[in-house]
Design a protein around this motif. Structure first.
Motif, PDB file in Angstrom:
ATOM      1  N   LEU A  45      -4.909  12.551  21.131  1.00 61.08           N
ATOM      2  CA  LEU A  45      -3.934  11.546  20.688  1.00 61.08           C
ATOM      3  C   LEU A  45      -4.330  10.148  21.146  1.00 61.08           C
ATOM      4  O   LEU A  45      -4.303   9.202  20.358  1.00 61.08           O
ATOM      5  N   MET A  46      -4.711  10.017  22.409  1.00 61.69           N
ATOM      6  CA  MET A  46      -5.054   8.716  22.962  1.00 61.69           C
ATOM      7  C   MET A  46      -6.230   8.075  22.206  1.00 61.69           C
ATOM      8  O   MET A  46      -6.272   6.861  22.007  1.00 61.69           O
ATOM      9  N   THR A  47      -7.182   8.902  21.781  1.00 63.26           N
ATOM     10  CA  THR A  47      -8.348   8.389  21.064  1.00 63.26           C
ATOM     11  C   THR A  47      -7.957   7.666  19.788  1.00 63.26           C
ATOM     12  O   THR A  47      -8.567   6.655  19.412  1.00 63.26           O
ATOM     13  N   LEU A  48      -6.931   8.170  19.100  1.00 63.55           N
ATOM     14  CA  LEU A  48      -6.545   7.626  17.800  1.00 63.55           C
ATOM     15  C   LEU A  48      -5.434   6.591  17.878  1.00 63.55           C
ATOM     16  O   LEU A  48      -5.081   5.994  16.851  1.00 63.55           O
ATOM     17  N   VAL A  49      -4.860   6.372  19.062  1.00 63.52           N
ATOM     18  CA  VAL A  49      -3.725   5.451  19.168  1.00 63.52           C
ATOM     19  C   VAL A  49      -4.114   4.035  18.761  1.00 63.52           C
ATOM     20  O   VAL A  49      -3.352   3.344  18.069  1.00 63.52           O
ATOM     21  N   SER A  50      -5.287   3.565  19.175  1.00 61.77           N
ATOM     22  CA  SER A  50      -5.681   2.192  18.825  1.00 61.77           C
ATOM     23  C   SER A  50      -5.820   2.034  17.314  1.00 61.77           C
ATOM     24  O   SER A  50      -5.360   1.042  16.738  1.00 61.77           O
ATOM     25  N   ILE A  51      -6.454   3.009  16.639  1.00 62.64           N
ATOM     26  CA  ILE A  51      -6.568   2.944  15.180  1.00 62.64           C
ATOM     27  C   ILE A  51      -5.190   3.070  14.538  1.00 62.64           C
ATOM     28  O   ILE A  51      -4.856   2.361  13.574  1.00 62.64           O
ATOM     29  N   TYR A  52      -4.369   3.974  15.061  1.00 60.87           N
ATOM     30  CA  TYR A  52      -3.032   4.210  14.522  1.00 60.87           C
ATOM     31  C   TYR A  52      -2.175   2.946  14.597  1.00 60.87           C
ATOM     32  O   TYR A  52      -1.525   2.553  13.602  1.00 60.87           O
ATOM     33  N   VAL A  53      -2.164   2.285  15.753  1.00 60.58           N
ATOM     34  CA  VAL A  53      -1.306   1.111  15.938  1.00 60.58           C
ATOM     35  C   VAL A  53      -1.893  -0.128  15.266  1.00 60.58           C
ATOM     36  O   VAL A  53      -1.185  -0.864  14.571  1.00 60.58           O
ATOM     37  N   LEU A  54      -3.191  -0.362  15.442  1.00 66.21           N
ATOM     38  CA  LEU A  54      -3.799  -1.598  14.945  1.00 66.21           C
ATOM     39  C   LEU A  54      -4.101  -1.559  13.454  1.00 66.21           C
ATOM     40  O   LEU A  54      -3.975  -2.585  12.768  1.00 66.21           O
ATOM     41  N   ARG A  55      -4.483  -0.403  12.936  1.00 74.73           N
ATOM     42  CA  ARG A  55      -4.924  -0.336  11.541  1.00 74.73           C
ATOM     43  C   ARG A  55      -3.881   0.305  10.636  1.00 74.73           C
ATOM     44  O   ARG A  55      -3.547  -0.259   9.589  1.00 74.73           O
ATOM     45  N   LEU A  56      -3.361   1.456  11.038  1.00 73.36           N
ATOM     46  CA  LEU A  56      -2.426   2.171  10.162  1.00 73.36           C
ATOM     47  C   LEU A  56      -1.050   1.504  10.144  1.00 73.36           C
ATOM     48  O   LEU A  56      -0.469   1.274   9.073  1.00 73.36           O
ATOM     49  N   LEU A  57      -0.506   1.198  11.331  1.00 75.75           N
ATOM     50  CA  LEU A  57       0.790   0.525  11.399  1.00 75.75           C
ATOM     51  C   LEU A  57       0.664  -0.989  11.308  1.00 75.75           C
ATOM     52  O   LEU A  57       1.673  -1.687  11.141  1.00 75.75           O
ATOM     53  N   ASP A  58      -0.562  -1.496  11.442  1.00 75.59           N
ATOM     54  CA  ASP A  58      -0.872  -2.926  11.262  1.00 75.59           C
ATOM     55  C   ASP A  58      -0.141  -3.817  12.266  1.00 75.59           C
ATOM     56  O   ASP A  58       0.383  -4.875  11.926  1.00 75.59           O
ATOM     57  N   PHE A  59      -0.131  -3.392  13.532  1.00 79.53           N
ATOM     58  CA  PHE A  59       0.403  -4.239  14.586  1.00 79.53           C
ATOM     59  C   PHE A  59      -0.731  -5.001  15.260  1.00 79.53           C
ATOM     60  O   PHE A  59      -1.907  -4.647  15.136  1.00 79.53           O
ATOM     61  N   SER A  60      -0.375  -6.037  16.011  1.00 80.99           N
ATOM     62  CA  SER A  60      -1.359  -6.852  16.711  1.00 80.99           C
ATOM     63  C   SER A  60      -1.742  -6.198  18.038  1.00 80.99           C
ATOM     64  O   SER A  60      -1.018  -5.337  18.554  1.00 80.99           O
ATOM     65  N   PRO A  61      -2.867  -6.633  18.627  1.00 76.28           N
ATOM     66  CA  PRO A  61      -3.208  -6.141  19.970  1.00 76.28           C
ATOM     67  C   PRO A  61      -2.145  -6.432  21.016  1.00 76.28           C
ATOM     68  O   PRO A  61      -1.988  -5.679  21.973  1.00 76.28           O
ATOM     69  N   ALA A  62      -1.386  -7.520  20.834  1.00 77.63           N
ATOM     70  CA  ALA A  62      -0.316  -7.837  21.782  1.00 77.63           C
ATOM     71  C   ALA A  62       0.751  -6.751  21.771  1.00 77.63           C
ATOM     72  O   ALA A  62       1.267  -6.356  22.824  1.00 77.63           O
ATOM     73  N   VAL A  63       1.092  -6.237  20.600  1.00 78.00           N
ATOM     74  CA  VAL A  63       2.068  -5.158  20.499  1.00 78.00           C
ATOM     75  C   VAL A  63       1.518  -3.892  21.145  1.00 78.00           C
ATOM     76  O   VAL A  63       2.221  -3.176  21.859  1.00 78.00           O
ATOM     77  N   LEU A  64       0.224  -3.614  20.901  1.00 74.62           N
ATOM     78  CA  LEU A  64      -0.402  -2.449  21.520  1.00 74.62           C
ATOM     79  C   LEU A  64      -0.331  -2.538  23.042  1.00 74.62           C
ATOM     80  O   LEU A  64      -0.020  -1.552  23.727  1.00 74.62           O
ATOM     81  N   GLY A  65      -0.595  -3.714  23.586  1.00 73.51           N
ATOM     82  CA  GLY A  65      -0.515  -3.898  25.034  1.00 73.51           C
ATOM     83  C   GLY A  65       0.892  -3.697  25.563  1.00 73.51           C
ATOM     84  O   GLY A  65       1.084  -3.093  26.620  1.00 73.51           O
ATOM     85  N   PHE A  66       1.885  -4.179  24.822  1.00 73.79           N
ATOM     86  CA  PHE A  66       3.284  -3.998  25.223  1.00 73.79           C
ATOM     87  C   PHE A  66       3.657  -2.519  25.243  1.00 73.79           C
ATOM     88  O   PHE A  66       4.321  -2.039  26.167  1.00 73.79           O
ATOM     89  N   ILE A  67       3.198  -1.778  24.243  1.00 67.59           N
ATOM     90  CA  ILE A  67       3.498  -0.344  24.160  1.00 67.59           C
ATOM     91  C   ILE A  67       2.848   0.403  25.322  1.00 67.59           C
ATOM     92  O   ILE A  67       3.477   1.240  25.975  1.00 67.59           O
ATOM     93  N   VAL A  68       1.567   0.103  25.590  1.00 68.42           N
ATOM     94  CA  VAL A  68       0.864   0.775  26.683  1.00 68.42           C
ATOM     95  C   VAL A  68       1.534   0.466  28.024  1.00 68.42           C
ATOM     96  O   VAL A  68       1.663   1.341  28.891  1.00 68.42           O
ATOM     97  N   GLY A  69       1.993  -0.757  28.205  1.00 61.68           N
ATOM     98  CA  GLY A  69       2.658  -1.129  29.450  1.00 61.68           C
ATOM     99  C   GLY A  69       3.938  -0.353  29.689  1.00 61.68           C
ATOM    100  O   GLY A  69       4.329  -0.115  30.836  1.00 61.68           O
ATOM    101  N   ALA A  70       4.596   0.083  28.601  1.00 62.28           N
ATOM    102  CA  ALA A  70       5.834   0.859  28.753  1.00 62.28           C
ATOM    103  C   ALA A  70       5.569   2.179  29.458  1.00 62.28           C
ATOM    104  O   ALA A  70       6.441   2.702  30.166  1.00 62.28           O
TER     105      ALA A  70
END
Length: 438
Positions: A261-286
């Protein structure tokens, strides 16, 4: 569970009984030697966490990596745990730990700086990221093994728990704020520049360690010829202890599917859901927020529910938390998707930390002291060694059948991880057994 939360334990050294040694110990926050180590590691942890998103963002957004290529990148980062994780514990017991940590961080510093250097030279390619990630992983293996065994040589035996508490609290705070800050910085700087901040973290640790004094004595080279026998004894203990064997199986299965799951999270969030890296960082921080809550409440949960019962209950929480990740893709509003992913990370972090705090305590109490280091190294080999395999499987399946379908497979596999501890005596055990005599 996914993530390096376990802390190995070594037997504290015998301190010389001088007047200074028998005097009341100085409080750690007033001990300049410990403060130097603590401050250096705090800066190092924060720098590393700020840069934790850099490699996946570079791969996904700058080099247009495919799902399988991201899998190869994560596999390279964890490969060292599979290939050198088992003997690393025995080797580190034979080496000076402070010097080994300095060399390990020097390797990570050089490999991390190579990424922006190659990018600005215009020659960075995925194969170079694989090599550099593998080198960083090798440094991480040796640094982590030393770090887990170093505190008893740095402070007095009565201060070990206090020292570990301070260091772990600092690490959790870094995990909370670092990824979120890194994602925010990516709005203003490129991911290769963010790698420079990551490298500064390693440099801070090197400088702090060079100024630290400890009580580790030179090792007897005459006792350094039993490497294979020592490894075999540690493996045999893990295999023959019913409860530790069940915990190892649970953690290994969990790490395999968690890494998928962790391997695909960056592609899932950045490409599939089309969020920014800032959103990805906020999610990981949670996830770190949940982890901090788990660290604070684990002991109380163990006392209320029972130490043994807490382990399967915490293991059962992980799969539902992971299931929220692919579920987010079905929600109509972007704020709903972000909210569900934040809840998923927080629950995941909480469950993993509670599980690890309790099961590590159980291992420490059930294992004879002379086998603690080898027992922890043996378990780490299995539970971290499967992570590169999980990364490869996630990348290949993500490209073959799609990201969301692969995430659901990871969730289903994670649900199976709890079975070994559910079927063990832990499900009805309130207190852990004492270890056999050495």
């Amino acid at each position: 569970m996914a993530g390096p939360y376990a802390r190995a334990v070594t037997q504290p050294p015998d301190f010389p009984q001088t007047a200074e040694a028998t005097a009341p110990p100085l409080a750690l926050h007033r001990d300049a030697n410990f403060r130097r180590f603590w401050f250096g590691e705090a800066i190092s942890q924060f720098g590393i966490e700020v840069g934790v998103l850099a490699l996946p963002v570079i791969a996904v957004t700058l080099l247009d990596a495919t799902e399988s290529q991201v899998g190869y990148l994560n596999a390279a980062a964890f490969a060292a745990f599979l290939f050198v994780g088992l003997p690393a514990g025995a080797w580190v017991d034979r080496w000076n730990k402070r010097s080994t940590m300095i060399r390990a961080n020097a390797l990570r510093f050089a490999a991390t700086l190579a990424v922006p250097a190659l990018w600005f030279a215009g020659v960075l390619a995925m194969w170079q990221l694989y090599v550099l990630a593998a080198l960083i992983g090798i440094g991480r293996v040796f640094f982590d093994v030393c770090y887990q065994s170093y505190i008893p040589f740095l402070v007095r035996p009565s201060q070990v728990s206090d020292a570990n508490s301070k260091l772990e609290s600092t690490a959790q705070i870094a995990r909370m704020g670092g990824p979120a800050l890194g994602g925010l910085l990516l709005k203003f700087i490129s991911a290769p520049v963010l790698m420079i901040i990551d490298a500064v973290g390693y440099l801070a640790s090197i400088l702090a360690l060079r100024g630290v004094n400890d009580d580790e004595q030179p090792h007897d080279r005459a006792q350094q010829t039993r490497l294979v026998a020592d490894i075999r004894e540690g493996l045999a203990f893990v295999a023959q202890h019913r409860i530790i064997r069940a915990i190892t199986m649970c953690t290994g299965i969990s790490n395999f599917f968690g890494t998928m799951l962790m391997t695909l999270v960056s592609i899932y969030v950045l490409r599939l859901l089309d969020f920014s890296p800032a959103v990805l960082g906020f999610i990981v921080g949670a996830g770190a927020v949940g982890g901090l809550l788990g660290a604070v409440s684990a002991r109380h949960i163990g006392e209320y529910v029972g130490e043994g019962r807490t382990i399967p209950l915490a293991a059962l929480l992980i799969a539902p938390a992971m299931a929220l990740v692919p579920t987010a893709s079905y929600l109509p509003e972007r704020w709903m998707q972000i909210g569900l992913l934040v809840v998923s990370e927080a629950l995941f972090g909480f469950g993993v930390i509670v599980y690890n705090v309790i099961q590590v305590s159980m291992r420490q109490r059930a294992c004879p002291k002379r086998l603690l280091g080898r027992m922890n190294a043996s378990i780490r080999f299995f539970v971290w060694g499967v992570m590169p395999l999980g990364a490869l499987a996630g990348g290949w399946l993500g490209e073959a059948i799609g990201v969301v379908a692969t995430l659901w497979i990871a969730v289903a596999g994670q649900a199976l991880a709890a079975l070994p501890v559910i079927a063990s005596p832990l499900r009805s055990m309130r207190e852990f057994p004492d270890p056999p005599a050495d």
